[in-house]
Design an enzyme around this catalytic site. Sequence first.
Site, PDB file in Angstrom:
ATOM      1  CG  ASP A 442       0.034   1.107   6.943  1.00  0.00           C
ATOM      2  OD1 ASP A 442       0.597   1.728   6.035  1.00  0.00           O
ATOM      3  OD2 ASP A 442      -1.149   1.318   7.296  1.00  0.00           O
ATOM      4  CG  ASP A 507      -4.741   5.214   2.804  1.00  0.00           C
ATOM      5  OD1 ASP A 507      -4.726   3.985   2.665  1.00  0.00           O
ATOM      6  OD2 ASP A 507      -4.179   5.806   3.750  1.00  0.00           O
TER       7      ASP A 507
HETATM    8  C1  DGJ Z   1      -2.848   3.698   6.234  1.00  0.00           C
HETATM    9  C2  DGJ Z   1      -3.332   2.629   5.303  1.00  0.00           C
HETATM   10  O1  DGJ Z   1      -3.088   2.959   3.992  1.00  0.00           O
HETATM   11  C3  DGJ Z   1      -4.803   2.354   5.585  1.00  0.00           C
HETATM   12  O2  DGJ Z   1      -5.299   1.431   4.659  1.00  0.00           O
HETATM   13  C4  DGJ Z   1      -4.934   1.881   6.983  1.00  0.00           C
HETATM   14  O3  DGJ Z   1      -4.293   0.649   7.118  1.00  0.00           O
HETATM   15  C5  DGJ Z   1      -4.358   2.897   7.943  1.00  0.00           C
HETATM   16  N1  DGJ Z   1      -3.025   3.261   7.585  1.00  0.00           N
HETATM   17  C6  DGJ Z   1      -4.378   2.384   9.340  1.00  0.00           C
HETATM   18  O4  DGJ Z   1      -3.775   3.223  10.219  1.00  0.00           O
END
Ligand code: DGJ
Length: 691
Positions: A442, A507
């Site tokens: 990430d 997300d």
């Molecule tokens: C952002 C990501 O896009 C989510 O899927 C998740 O992994 C969160 N970060 C975790 O902090």
Amino acid sequence: MNTEKYVVLNGTDSSLVIELMEAGAPLWRYWGQRLGENFSLGSPLLETRPTPGFSMDETVAFSIFPTFGNGWFAHSALLAHRAGRDFAQDFDSCEWEWIEIGKSVRFLLTDKVAAIKASVMMALDGDTLTISSSLQNIGDDILDVQWLAAAALPLAATSRSVHSFSGKHNSEFQHQSDTLGRAIWRKENRRGLTSHDAFPGAYVQAEAMTYGAQFAWSGNHAQMIEWLDDGRYQWQIGEWLAPGEVRLAPGETFQSPEVLATCSTNGHNGVAKNFHAAIRKRLKWPGDEMKPRPVHLNTWEGYYFDHDQTALIALADAASGVGIERFVMDDGWFNGRDDDSRALGDWWADTGKYPDGLAPLADHVVALDMEFGLWVEPEMVNPDSELFRAHPDWVLQIEGRPLKTARNQLVLDLSRDEVTDYLFESIAKLLGDLPISYLKWDHNRDLSAAGGADGRPSYHKQVEAAYGLFDRFRRAFPEVEIEACAGGGGRIDAGIVQHAHRFWTSDCIDAVSRAQMQPGFLQFMPPEIMGSHIGTSPTHSTGRLQSFDFRAAVALQGHFGVEFDLVKLGEKEKARLAEWIAFYKKSRHLLHDEVSSGKGDDGMIWHAAGNAEEWLLIVYQMTPVTHRHMPSVRLPFLDRERHYNISRIDQEFKPVDRILFDGSWLMEVGMPVPPMMAERATIFHGCRHEL
Ligand code: DGJ
């Protein structure tokens, strides 16, 4: 064919023609539909162009690397100077060589006065051109570079509109259509990573041709389309450079990232098809071959930071029971990580949540015959972490200025070896000790004042160092696949594709939002690397409610997964999920083959996946119908000379109501669709029929 005056690159359906000049940069003559096998090249451009009034006596035409201050008045591919001097560039010689005859070529341009050398490299594979440039300082003083276009591409005079993709966190790939005119169309990204806001690519609709380009770089970028005074357009794409970022010492070279560019007479789907082929060649799978994409479970929206070993073991049992193949443990597992305010950088298991480390859970997952994946965010650190307390100087910063956080975090300076050594060693320890076969990597913030240890802008260096860190893991753990995520789709591009294997698209798992975003992703990237999950209802990011089947039918467009607490699912829903998973497994060879998409009438959209022999078509009704009768859906991806048997896939995933159709009928008149309520999908199975 006169091959001395022209360089010709022929693709499957496209050709490029470049005219060599006695001195100076070669000219762009043509990029479009493939020219005939034995075509003869026309006369040199400047011989056929009388000098218009109020013009330079020696007109300067559009070259593969136009420069400023030599009579070229449009945007130049280079903006550079040497303490204010050598601000104008003009090449006095051009050498060129085939790297592979008819396929790839390198041009080397020299300007003795400004003391620079530029090279342009082009390779045509299928119908996708990979193009890049580099600049060398052959002078005695520093050369400041403000702009170096990776590509300056010629677009037909009939180009009318540019289709780009903007957005934000939770809302990526929003289609924007702008009319091209005589003002410059320009889009820039200064966020330090690819960004949710400005995907580094677009497609351009011309009369009989659609052009597409995308930049293979995970950092700042700029692209512009400019009308030229011969009626054509130029499309420049390159890295947006911060002031002072590139200062070439004598002898130094700056290499641009690559641009992938293509054109097709089959519209945006033709462009997508060419890009998918090119991206598939850039992907580096463990063992050099992609295995069927395993069904994912990701813990994030089901558990967030609320990790509990017993609960996650129960989740793994439930996951394996419905046919899930990869269990990905998201954020929340490491030292003191109870919310997003702390612990990034401390890459060891939280002993409160995992008293015996991650091994009991990881071993349990693997014993259930699932892969175990782990979330990390290596490039970041929270000020509230042991890492930051020990090394506050390791972050990107500017002396004298406050450190500005985003999501409570700062960015580590990856250009420092001690930083990447620490990150590699701490995460490699987990990979070495545990049966981890997948990393979700990430990156949850933009870069703001990205100053390096020398006080200079470190945006470019950061991207290169990140790629280097990805590759260090890949070399040490060649079987581990990596998912690139940046708060969802903040780092999706053809550059990072060479270091990762999957993208977390957004997300936002709201199926209505995803049905609008995913075609944008698929315009540039193939479906097998598009993370698409079934989320909860109501959806966490939008609050909207959607039926289970609709959510699943939207997730089917990409690399299928599940992201909610399976344990809480009722038996009926669990059984339904297992059926969808079984259908995905049976269909993934089609779902991850050639895809195309389009809009029908009255709120209908469609997604097709498969090959010339067999395909699936998913028709989505996005809004309540306003027509008394459902409109037919036209299927332009078919062959008009062929015939097709088409069946509807019923609730039990069985093909029913088979009808034989003529290809041209389906393309022009369309296929009838049963009545559908809003936010519902119908799946069809088609296969070629020999009469
Ligand atoms: C952002 C990501 O896009 C989510 O899927 C998740 O992994 C969160 N970060 C975790 O902090």
